[in-house]
Design a protein around this motif. Structure first.
Motif, PDB file in Angstrom:
ATOM      1  N   UNK A 170       0.821  -1.199   0.000  1.00  0.00           N
ATOM      2  CA  UNK A 170       0.000   0.000   0.000  1.00  0.00           C
ATOM      3  C   UNK A 170       0.857   1.252   0.000  1.00  0.00           C
ATOM      4  N   UNK A 171       0.192   2.378  -0.154  1.00  0.00           N
ATOM      5  CA  UNK A 171       0.897   3.665  -0.192  1.00  0.00           C
ATOM      6  C   UNK A 171       1.195   4.127   1.231  1.00  0.00           C
ATOM      7  N   UNK A 172       2.448   4.433   1.501  1.00  0.00           N
ATOM      8  CA  UNK A 172       2.850   4.891   2.827  1.00  0.00           C
ATOM      9  C   UNK A 172       2.466   6.345   3.037  1.00  0.00           C
ATOM     10  N   UNK A 173       1.934   6.659   4.199  1.00  0.00           N
ATOM     11  CA  UNK A 173       1.579   8.035   4.533  1.00  0.00           C
ATOM     12  C   UNK A 173       2.779   8.749   5.142  1.00  0.00           C
ATOM     13  N   UNK A 174       2.934  10.016   4.819  1.00  0.00           N
ATOM     14  CA  UNK A 174       4.019  10.812   5.397  1.00  0.00           C
ATOM     15  C   UNK A 174       3.658  11.191   6.822  1.00  0.00           C
ATOM     16  N   UNK A 175       4.537  10.923   7.799  1.00  0.00           N
ATOM     17  CA  UNK A 175       4.190  11.233   9.192  1.00  0.00           C
ATOM     18  C   UNK A 175       4.047  12.726   9.434  1.00  0.00           C
ATOM     19  N   UNK A 176       3.117  13.088  10.289  1.00  0.00           N
ATOM     20  CA  UNK A 176       2.899  14.478  10.703  1.00  0.00           C
ATOM     21  C   UNK A 176       3.085  14.532  12.216  1.00  0.00           C
ATOM     22  N   UNK A 177       3.920  15.446  12.663  1.00  0.00           N
ATOM     23  CA  UNK A 177       4.257  15.517  14.082  1.00  0.00           C
ATOM     24  C   UNK A 177       3.669  16.780  14.714  1.00  0.00           C
ATOM     25  N   UNK A 178       3.466  16.777  16.022  1.00  0.00           N
ATOM     26  CA  UNK A 178       2.935  17.980  16.681  1.00  0.00           C
ATOM     27  C   UNK A 178       3.930  19.127  16.615  1.00  0.00           C
ATOM     28  N   UNK A 179       3.439  20.364  16.625  1.00  0.00           N
ATOM     29  CA  UNK A 179       4.350  21.522  16.583  1.00  0.00           C
ATOM     30  C   UNK A 179       5.132  21.654  17.884  1.00  0.00           C
ATOM     31  N   UNK A 180       6.246  22.381  17.820  1.00  0.00           N
ATOM     32  CA  UNK A 180       7.108  22.562  18.993  1.00  0.00           C
ATOM     33  C   UNK A 180       6.734  23.793  19.798  1.00  0.00           C
ATOM     34  N   UNK A 181       5.598  24.379  19.497  1.00  0.00           N
ATOM     35  CA  UNK A 181       5.176  25.607  20.162  1.00  0.00           C
ATOM     36  C   UNK A 181       3.662  25.590  20.339  1.00  0.00           C
ATOM     37  N   UNK A 182       3.207  26.078  21.469  1.00  0.00           N
ATOM     38  CA  UNK A 182       1.789  26.319  21.691  1.00  0.00           C
ATOM     39  C   UNK A 182       1.623  27.788  22.085  1.00  0.00           C
ATOM     40  N   UNK A 183       0.382  28.213  22.198  1.00  0.00           N
ATOM     41  CA  UNK A 183       0.114  29.606  22.534  1.00  0.00           C
ATOM     42  C   UNK A 183       0.306  29.794  24.028  1.00  0.00           C
ATOM     43  N   UNK A 184       1.442  30.328  24.401  1.00  0.00           N
ATOM     44  CA  UNK A 184       1.762  30.482  25.806  1.00  0.00           C
ATOM     45  C   UNK A 184       1.366  31.834  26.355  1.00  0.00           C
ATOM     46  N   UNK A 185       1.863  32.096  27.557  1.00  0.00           N
ATOM     47  CA  UNK A 185       1.564  33.352  28.260  1.00  0.00           C
ATOM     48  C   UNK A 185       2.842  34.145  28.501  1.00  0.00           C
ATOM     49  N   UNK A 186       3.842  33.949  27.619  1.00  0.00           N
ATOM     50  CA  UNK A 186       5.129  34.570  27.861  1.00  0.00           C
ATOM     51  C   UNK A 186       5.826  33.878  29.016  1.00  0.00           C
ATOM     52  N   UNK A 187       6.638  34.616  29.761  1.00  0.00           N
ATOM     53  CA  UNK A 187       7.314  34.008  30.913  1.00  0.00           C
ATOM     54  C   UNK A 187       6.282  33.764  32.001  1.00  0.00           C
ATOM     55  N   UNK A 188       6.057  32.484  32.300  1.00  0.00           N
ATOM     56  CA  UNK A 188       5.000  32.105  33.234  1.00  0.00           C
ATOM     57  C   UNK A 188       5.255  30.704  33.744  1.00  0.00           C
ATOM     58  N   UNK A 189       4.407  30.295  34.675  1.00  0.00           N
ATOM     59  CA  UNK A 189       4.471  28.934  35.212  1.00  0.00           C
ATOM     60  C   UNK A 189       3.571  28.034  34.382  1.00  0.00           C
ATOM     61  N   UNK A 190       4.149  26.941  33.852  1.00  0.00           N
ATOM     62  CA  UNK A 190       3.427  26.009  32.990  1.00  0.00           C
ATOM     63  C   UNK A 190       3.429  24.625  33.632  1.00  0.00           C
ATOM     64  N   UNK A 191       2.276  23.952  33.579  1.00  0.00           N
ATOM     65  CA  UNK A 191       2.102  22.657  34.222  1.00  0.00           C
ATOM     66  C   UNK A 191       2.186  21.537  33.187  1.00  0.00           C
ATOM     67  N   UNK A 192       2.925  20.466  33.553  1.00  0.00           N
ATOM     68  CA  UNK A 192       3.091  19.379  32.601  1.00  0.00           C
ATOM     69  C   UNK A 192       3.199  18.020  33.260  1.00  0.00           C
ATOM     70  N   UNK A 193       2.956  17.004  32.454  1.00  0.00           N
ATOM     71  CA  UNK A 193       3.105  15.603  32.855  1.00  0.00           C
ATOM     72  C   UNK A 193       3.980  14.943  31.796  1.00  0.00           C
ATOM     73  N   UNK A 194       5.176  14.517  32.189  1.00  0.00           N
ATOM     74  CA  UNK A 194       6.188  14.080  31.225  1.00  0.00           C
ATOM     75  C   UNK A 194       6.364  12.570  31.155  1.00  0.00           C
ATOM     76  N   UNK A 195       5.477  11.813  31.787  1.00  0.00           N
ATOM     77  CA  UNK A 195       5.609  10.345  31.791  1.00  0.00           C
ATOM     78  C   UNK A 195       4.201   9.764  31.679  1.00  0.00           C
TER      79      UNK A 195
END
Length: 507
Positions: A170-195
């Motif tokens: 079959x025809x292989x699809x080209x992978x699309x990855x998430x962007x490396x930037x989101x709409x932030x608040x400038x210098x601020x405290x950001x919450x994340x879960x890395x696992x």
């Protein structure tokens, strides 16, 4: 001796030999008729049966000679699970596959791994089972990788069935990855879960379900961390958005501990087939950093088989001190990390920041419990990583808990989490912690000399301010713990939050 029996593949073979390190074993090949004449379709199946004894190597490779004209390869397997005495490991057999490019450590042949989460998988050009990489099924010697995680005293009897489907790819699809930037608040405290784990390894949630739970938990970013595969990287683009940054990584799950590769370049695969004694970890830690990621040992004192971290912390950019609901092994990890802070101060070397993540797999695992709260210049991959690496962060059990931790000295000098307050040894220093969302919790201030301050319980409203005065000669650093009430005895309650340290004194 590993016994090897085959159906439909000619006479049985016992052509076993060690490859590379002593921790790998290769069986005799499984062969198929040439598929060029069967390009119009059809299937061919071979089955291999064998028994692995106790003390088997970490990885057993089953070579499969794949002819030309193959559209799809499908593999299924079973193994016995005999009863064993209490305290004795039973049978557990992992599985994955490498293509014709080989099984070299860190090579290009990796095509997928599901550990013990699945009993079958398939690969073809346009699609693959979650945890496996779609792509052409090229002619050559492929290898099914069996990982006898534990073997019962009776041995581990297995059966592997390989089915090839012939036809045009079959025809292989080209992978699309998430962007490396989101709409932030400038210098601020950001919450994340890395696992976190989705159905691309041994989780039960889809990326979309995890994204919804992350948003509900008040997270600004997540990091994908599937066990020993990067196959999910191309399946998170639709989850990301202006309000959620998706970093890409892997949980490198070795037999001597687990490692979160945090925020690597899309498509980065990090090999896991080594132990501490092999002296290969440094090579892959450097690979993670070359790919733009952070090296974060995970749950270093977990009690599950193979989970306890044995590679040392010389290559670590941060360490996961809090993993999921607070348990005694987290308490040990926190104490061990504090010991590393003391050693760093004593020896005048760099310190390793701490972080926390949920390691959520399925219901009722809570995404974002705990979560790392990072002071970053913006909501981008690089800014979040810089904040984590610098230790400008604290860990909270949920979005409800917020901390503001500072130290101030004379002449308007002040410092925040992960920073240094440059003061002379005997200059007065005021440490201040503002807490919200922690009803009836107690604040402890911990230094290189131990716990030097314990507050009264915070009010039921959960908010309060704690101030403590010290000097750099009395405390080389100060960090804060916010703990729940404990039922009885001197054992401290579970954490609601903790901070990375503020260092005091001249460099």
């Amino acid at each position: 001796m590993c016994e090897d029996h085959r159906d439909g593949a000619g006479p049985a073979r016992r052509a076993l030999f060690v490859t590379g390190a002593a921790a790998a074993l290769t069986l005799g090949s499984v062969t198929f008729a040439n598929g060029a004449a069967r390009a119009g379709g059809g299937h061919a199946t071979r089955t291999v049966r064998g028994t692995l004894p106790p003390g088997s190597p970490d990885f057993v490779y089953l070579p499969v000679e794949v002819p030309s004209g193959v559209r799809e390869i499908r593999v299924s397997y079973t193994y016995d699970r005999p009863s064993v005495p209490a305290g004795t490991p039973g049978n557990a057999l992992d599985i994955g596959i490498f293509d014709e490019r080989g099984t070299d450590l860190g090579g290009r042949g990796f095509r997928g791994w599901s550990g013990g989460a699945r009993t079958e998988f398939f690969l073809r050009a346009d699609e693959a089972t979650p945890g496996y990489l779609p792509g052409p099924v090229r002619e050559g010697t492929w290898h099914i990788a069996l990982g006898p995680y534990t073997v019962a005293p009776q041995g581990l009897t297995y059966e592997v069935t390989i089915t090839l489907t012939y036809g045009e790819p079959g025809a292989a699809a080209k992978p699309v990855y998430p962007p490396e930037r989101a709409k932030g608040r400038g210098r601020a405290w950001y919450r994340g879960d890395c696992h976190l784990h989705s159905w691309f390894s041994d989780g039960r949630r889809t990326p979309a379900e995890i994204g919804a739970l992350a948003r509900a938990a008040g997270l600004d970013f997540v990091n994908t961390s599937e066990h020993n595969t990067h196959a999910g990287h191309a399946h998170w683009a639709d989850v990301a958005g202006d309000d959620l940054l998706v970093l890409l990584g892997e949980e490198v799950t070795t037999r001597n501990g687990h490692l979160v590769a945090l925020g690597t370049d899309p498509g980065t695969f990090v090999d896991w087939r080594y132990r501490a004694r092999d002296n290969r970890f440094g090579r892959f830690a450097r690979q993670i950093r070359r790919a733009g990621g952070l090296v974060v040992p995970a749950h270093p004192h977990a009690t599950c088989i193979g989970c306890n971290w044995k590679f040392g912390f010389g290559e670590a950019d941060a360490v996961e001190v809090w993993n999921g609901p607070w348990t005694p092994d987290d308490e040990v990890a926190l104490a061990d990390w504090d010991g590393m802070l003391v050693a760093a101060v004593r020896e005048g070397r760099d310190w390793i920041p701490a972080m926390g993540s949920s390691d959520a797999h399925r219901d009722p695992d809570a995404v974002g419990h705990p979560q790392t709260v990072v002071l970053a210049d913006d909501l981008t991959r690089r800014a979040i990583q810089e904040g984590i690496r610098a230790g400008r962060s604290y860990v909270a059990e949920s979005k409800n808990v917020t901390l503001a931790f500072t130290a101030s000295g004379g002449r308007g000098r002040h410092a925040g989490v992960g920073e240094r307050l440059e003061v002379d040894r005997d200059d007065p220093v005021t440490v201040r912690l503002e807490v919200s969302g922690a009803p009836r919790c107690t604040v402890r201030l911990v230094t290189d000399q131990g716990v030097l301050y314990t507050s009264s319980p915070l009010p039921v409203a959960g908010s309060g301010v704690v101030e403590w005065r010290t000097t750099a000669s009395y405390a080389a650093y100060v960090r804060a713990e916010v703990r729940h009430e404990t039922a009885a005895g001197p054992v401290p309650g579970a954490l609601a939050a903790f901070t990375n340290p503020i260092f005091l004194g001249r460099r």
